[in-house]
Write a protein that holds these residues in place. Structure first.
Motif, PDB file in Angstrom:
ATOM      1  N   LEU A 134     -40.638  20.693  11.016  1.00 56.66           N
ATOM      2  CA  LEU A 134     -40.773  22.148  11.041  1.00 56.66           C
ATOM      3  C   LEU A 134     -42.227  22.574  11.127  1.00 56.66           C
ATOM      4  CD1 LEU A 134     -38.188  23.098   8.247  1.00 56.66           C
ATOM      5  CD2 LEU A 134     -37.844  23.131  10.732  1.00 56.66           C
ATOM      6  N   TYR A 135     -43.101  21.880  10.378  1.00 51.61           N
ATOM      7  CA  TYR A 135     -44.525  22.248  10.403  1.00 51.61           C
ATOM      8  C   TYR A 135     -45.358  21.141   9.779  1.00 51.61           C
ATOM      9  CZ  TYR A 135     -48.569  25.300  10.652  1.00 51.61           C
ATOM     10  OH  TYR A 135     -49.794  25.828  10.997  1.00 51.61           O
ATOM     11  N   PHE A 136     -46.614  21.089  10.195  1.00 54.53           N
ATOM     12  CA  PHE A 136     -47.614  20.171   9.641  1.00 54.53           C
ATOM     13  C   PHE A 136     -48.852  20.998   9.301  1.00 54.53           C
ATOM     14  CE2 PHE A 136     -44.999  17.884  12.636  1.00 54.53           C
ATOM     15  CZ  PHE A 136     -44.705  16.697  11.998  1.00 54.53           C
ATOM     16  N   SER A 137     -49.507  20.668   8.199  1.00 52.52           N
ATOM     17  CA  SER A 137     -50.661  21.472   7.794  1.00 52.52           C
ATOM     18  C   SER A 137     -51.685  20.641   7.037  1.00 52.52           C
ATOM     19  CB  SER A 137     -50.204  22.636   6.906  1.00 52.52           C
ATOM     20  OG  SER A 137     -51.306  23.441   6.517  1.00 52.52           O
ATOM     21  N   LYS A 138     -52.933  21.086   7.125  1.00 55.91           N
ATOM     22  CA  LYS A 138     -53.990  20.505   6.299  1.00 55.91           C
ATOM     23  C   LYS A 138     -54.003  21.133   4.912  1.00 55.91           C
ATOM     24  CE  LYS A 138     -56.914  19.016  10.108  1.00 55.91           C
ATOM     25  NZ  LYS A 138     -58.132  19.263  10.904  1.00 55.91           N
ATOM     26  N   GLU A 139     -53.220  22.186   4.727  1.00 50.81           N
ATOM     27  CA  GLU A 139     -52.992  22.703   3.385  1.00 50.81           C
ATOM     28  C   GLU A 139     -51.867  21.888   2.747  1.00 50.81           C
ATOM     29  OE1 GLU A 139     -54.732  24.720   1.715  1.00 50.81           O
ATOM     30  OE2 GLU A 139     -56.048  25.416   3.326  1.00 50.81           O
ATOM     31  N   VAL A 140     -51.726  22.026   1.438  1.00 50.37           N
ATOM     32  CA  VAL A 140     -50.675  21.310   0.733  1.00 50.37           C
ATOM     33  C   VAL A 140     -49.409  22.167   0.756  1.00 50.37           C
ATOM     34  CG1 VAL A 140     -49.979  20.226  -1.418  1.00 50.37           C
ATOM     35  CG2 VAL A 140     -52.382  20.179  -0.731  1.00 50.37           C
ATOM     36  N   ILE A 141     -48.437  21.750   1.565  1.00 54.06           N
ATOM     37  CA  ILE A 141     -47.174  22.480   1.676  1.00 54.06           C
ATOM     38  C   ILE A 141     -46.013  21.506   1.519  1.00 54.06           C
ATOM     39  CG2 ILE A 141     -48.078  24.356   3.088  1.00 54.06           C
ATOM     40  CD1 ILE A 141     -46.940  22.904   5.560  1.00 54.06           C
ATOM     41  N   PRO A 142     -44.869  21.965   0.991  1.00 53.41           N
ATOM     42  CA  PRO A 142     -44.619  23.289   0.428  1.00 53.41           C
ATOM     43  C   PRO A 142     -45.298  23.435  -0.941  1.00 53.41           C
ATOM     44  CG  PRO A 142     -42.746  21.900  -0.005  1.00 53.41           C
ATOM     45  CD  PRO A 142     -43.682  21.085   0.850  1.00 53.41           C
ATOM     46  N   TYR A 143     -45.332  24.661  -1.459  1.00 54.35           N
ATOM     47  CA  TYR A 143     -45.875  24.861  -2.792  1.00 54.35           C
ATOM     48  C   TYR A 143     -45.020  24.091  -3.796  1.00 54.35           C
ATOM     49  CZ  TYR A 143     -47.107  26.851  -7.244  1.00 54.35           C
ATOM     50  OH  TYR A 143     -47.495  26.990  -8.557  1.00 54.35           O
ATOM     51  N   ALA A 144     -45.663  23.275  -4.615  1.00 53.49           N
ATOM     52  CA  ALA A 144     -44.895  22.457  -5.557  1.00 53.49           C
ATOM     53  C   ALA A 144     -45.559  22.390  -6.928  1.00 53.49           C
ATOM     54  CB  ALA A 144     -44.744  21.045  -5.001  1.00 53.49           C
ATOM     55  N   GLY A 145     -46.606  23.175  -7.162  1.00 50.22           N
ATOM     56  CA  GLY A 145     -47.321  23.090  -8.420  1.00 50.22           C
ATOM     57  C   GLY A 145     -48.140  21.811  -8.509  1.00 50.22           C
ATOM     58  N   LYS A 146     -48.724  21.553  -9.643  1.00 52.66           N
ATOM     59  CA  LYS A 146     -49.622  20.411  -9.789  1.00 52.66           C
ATOM     60  C   LYS A 146     -49.288  19.517 -10.981  1.00 52.66           C
ATOM     61  CE  LYS A 146     -53.469  23.069  -7.805  1.00 52.66           C
ATOM     62  NZ  LYS A 146     -54.864  23.530  -7.986  1.00 52.66           N
ATOM     63  N   ASP A 147     -48.272  19.850 -11.748  1.00 52.98           N
ATOM     64  CA  ASP A 147     -48.006  19.138 -12.999  1.00 52.98           C
ATOM     65  C   ASP A 147     -47.029  17.983 -12.794  1.00 52.98           C
ATOM     66  OD1 ASP A 147     -49.677  20.867 -14.404  1.00 52.98           O
ATOM     67  OD2 ASP A 147     -48.073  22.323 -14.672  1.00 52.98           O
ATOM     68  N   TYR A 148     -47.550  16.905 -12.212  1.00 51.08           N
ATOM     69  CA  TYR A 148     -46.733  15.708 -11.984  1.00 51.08           C
ATOM     70  C   TYR A 148     -47.469  14.501 -12.557  1.00 51.08           C
ATOM     71  CZ  TYR A 148     -44.066  18.488  -8.635  1.00 51.08           C
ATOM     72  OH  TYR A 148     -43.297  19.456  -8.040  1.00 51.08           O
ATOM     73  N   ALA A 149     -46.732  13.616 -13.179  1.00 53.61           N
ATOM     74  CA  ALA A 149     -47.318  12.362 -13.656  1.00 53.61           C
ATOM     75  C   ALA A 149     -47.798  11.554 -12.454  1.00 53.61           C
ATOM     76  CB  ALA A 149     -46.286  11.575 -14.447  1.00 53.61           C
ATOM     77  N   PRO A 150     -48.801  10.676 -12.629  1.00 54.54           N
ATOM     78  CA  PRO A 150     -49.379   9.955 -11.490  1.00 54.54           C
ATOM     79  C   PRO A 150     -48.364   9.222 -10.623  1.00 54.54           C
ATOM     80  CG  PRO A 150     -50.745   9.668 -13.426  1.00 54.54           C
ATOM     81  CD  PRO A 150     -49.530  10.394 -13.885  1.00 54.54           C
ATOM     82  N   GLU A 151     -47.324   8.639 -11.211  1.00 57.20           N
ATOM     83  CA  GLU A 151     -46.357   7.866 -10.432  1.00 57.20           C
ATOM     84  C   GLU A 151     -45.052   8.625 -10.176  1.00 57.20           C
ATOM     85  OE1 GLU A 151     -45.831   4.075 -12.272  1.00 57.20           O
ATOM     86  OE2 GLU A 151     -47.923   3.482 -11.972  1.00 57.20           O
ATOM     87  N   ALA A 152     -45.014   9.903 -10.544  1.00 61.34           N
ATOM     88  CA  ALA A 152     -43.792  10.688 -10.370  1.00 61.34           C
ATOM     89  C   ALA A 152     -43.647  11.157  -8.930  1.00 61.34           C
ATOM     90  CB  ALA A 152     -43.810  11.894 -11.298  1.00 61.34           C
ATOM     91  N   PRO A 153     -42.435  11.097  -8.361  1.00 64.63           N
ATOM     92  CA  PRO A 153     -42.231  11.609  -7.007  1.00 64.63           C
ATOM     93  C   PRO A 153     -42.357  13.130  -6.985  1.00 64.63           C
ATOM     94  CG  PRO A 153     -40.133  10.998  -7.997  1.00 64.63           C
ATOM     95  CD  PRO A 153     -41.202  10.544  -8.938  1.00 64.63           C
ATOM     96  N   THR A 154     -42.849  13.659  -5.887  1.00 70.00           N
ATOM     97  CA  THR A 154     -43.016  15.107  -5.732  1.00 70.00           C
ATOM     98  C   THR A 154     -42.285  15.557  -4.460  1.00 70.00           C
ATOM     99  OG1 THR A 154     -44.973  15.210  -4.281  1.00 70.00           O
ATOM    100  CG2 THR A 154     -45.362  14.718  -6.623  1.00 70.00           C
ATOM    101  N   PRO A 155     -42.133  16.867  -4.260  1.00 72.88           N
ATOM    102  CA  PRO A 155     -41.476  17.366  -3.050  1.00 72.88           C
ATOM    103  C   PRO A 155     -42.404  17.440  -1.840  1.00 72.88           C
ATOM    104  CG  PRO A 155     -41.372  18.974  -4.860  1.00 72.88           C
ATOM    105  CD  PRO A 155     -42.376  17.947  -5.225  1.00 72.88           C
TER     106      PRO A 155
END
Length: 266
Positions: free
Chosen positions: A167-188
């Motif tokens: 759908l899209y590629f960006s040099k920004e961090v998308i989608p918005y997912a917040g920042k509170d993830y443990a170092p080895e935790a998967p993110t969206p």
């Protein structure tokens, strides 16, 4: 059916002139240029019939031939790696089922990323090109945010929908997912890996299209395909414990060397 890997490399990079000739030190202390390490990464991929370096620079040509690479000289008018791949494939006379663009700034690209990419394109007839995406863990997402905070151009992120259609590629961090993830935790958030596998027809078409507003704003060549309504397959790949980062800025050199040391790469 045959697969060609093209490694596009130019000296006159806007952000990092001379980048292909930058040396990276492995765990044994041996120094090898970025272009050589990228070529060695391509040599490790199975199911590939031919690997070439595509450049418009005599310094890169001479160095590449010195470590045994086949080189295709291309025009200085090529505006990005995809256009350079298209010209190289045409110069070689075509006849390839799939052309892979392994950009010359990604020496840590594991062989299975490209193998999975080619398999994904073959398995999805609707797709005209494919590109790998890697789910970010918390530590990588933090690195992406830190790069943006300090004004550095870091990794690219990807968003895709049903069937993994881009759908899209960006040099920004998308989608918005917040920042509170443990170092080895998967993110969206998915990190886009700068490798592409094209069917020959779409690659030939690409160079005939004008640069659109999204490609201009983001500086991302793959957006030209989306702006022209073409189907991009995002192939999710697995790190399998390997770290991955592209060399975009001078500050990435020690980062990549540290990753090489941790993975015991020579």
């Amino acid at each position: 059916m045959s697969v060609l890997i093209v490694i596009p490399a130019r000296y006159a990079s806007t952000r990092y002139p001379g980048k292909p000739l930058v040396e990276l030190t492995g765990v044994t202390g041996e120094k090898k240029t970025l272009i050589q390490r990228s070529w060695e990464a391509a040599q490790a991929v199975s199911g590939v019939d031919r690997v070439v370096v595509a450049t418009d620079d005599e310094r890169i040509r001479a160095l590449s031939e010195g470590f045994g690479a086949e080189v295709v000289m291309t025009s200085e008018a090529c505006r990005n790696g995809t256009e350079r791949c298209a010209e190289a494939a045409e110069t070689l006379g075509g006849g390839f089922e799939i052309v892979v663009n392994l950009q010359g700034d990604a020496p840590l690209t594991p062989a299975w990323f490209i193998e999975d990419l080619v398999a994904g394109l073959r398995a999805n007839d609707w797709a005209e090109l494919a590109t790998p995406v890697l789910r970010c863990e918390g530590a990588m997402l933090k690195s992406l945010h830190e790069d943006r905070m300090h004004g550095r151009v870091g990794g690219t992120t990807a968003v895709f929908g049903a069937g993994n259609r881009g759908l899209y590629f960006s040099k920004e961090v998308i989608p918005y997912a917040g920042k509170d993830y443990a170092p080895e935790a998967p993110t969206p958030v998915f990190h886009h890996v700068g490798v592409y596998a094209y069917r020959p027809g779409i690659l030939a078409d690409y160079a005939t299209w004008p640069i659109g507003p999204l490609e201009t704003l983001e500086g991302l060549e793959q957006l030209r395909f989306l702006e022209n309504g073409r189907a991009v397959l995002c192939v999710e790949v697995e790190a399998r414990g390997r770290q991955f980062w592209e060399l975009n800025n001078p500050s990435d050199v020690p980062r990549i060397e540290a990753m090489m040391a941790e993975m015991n790469l020579a």
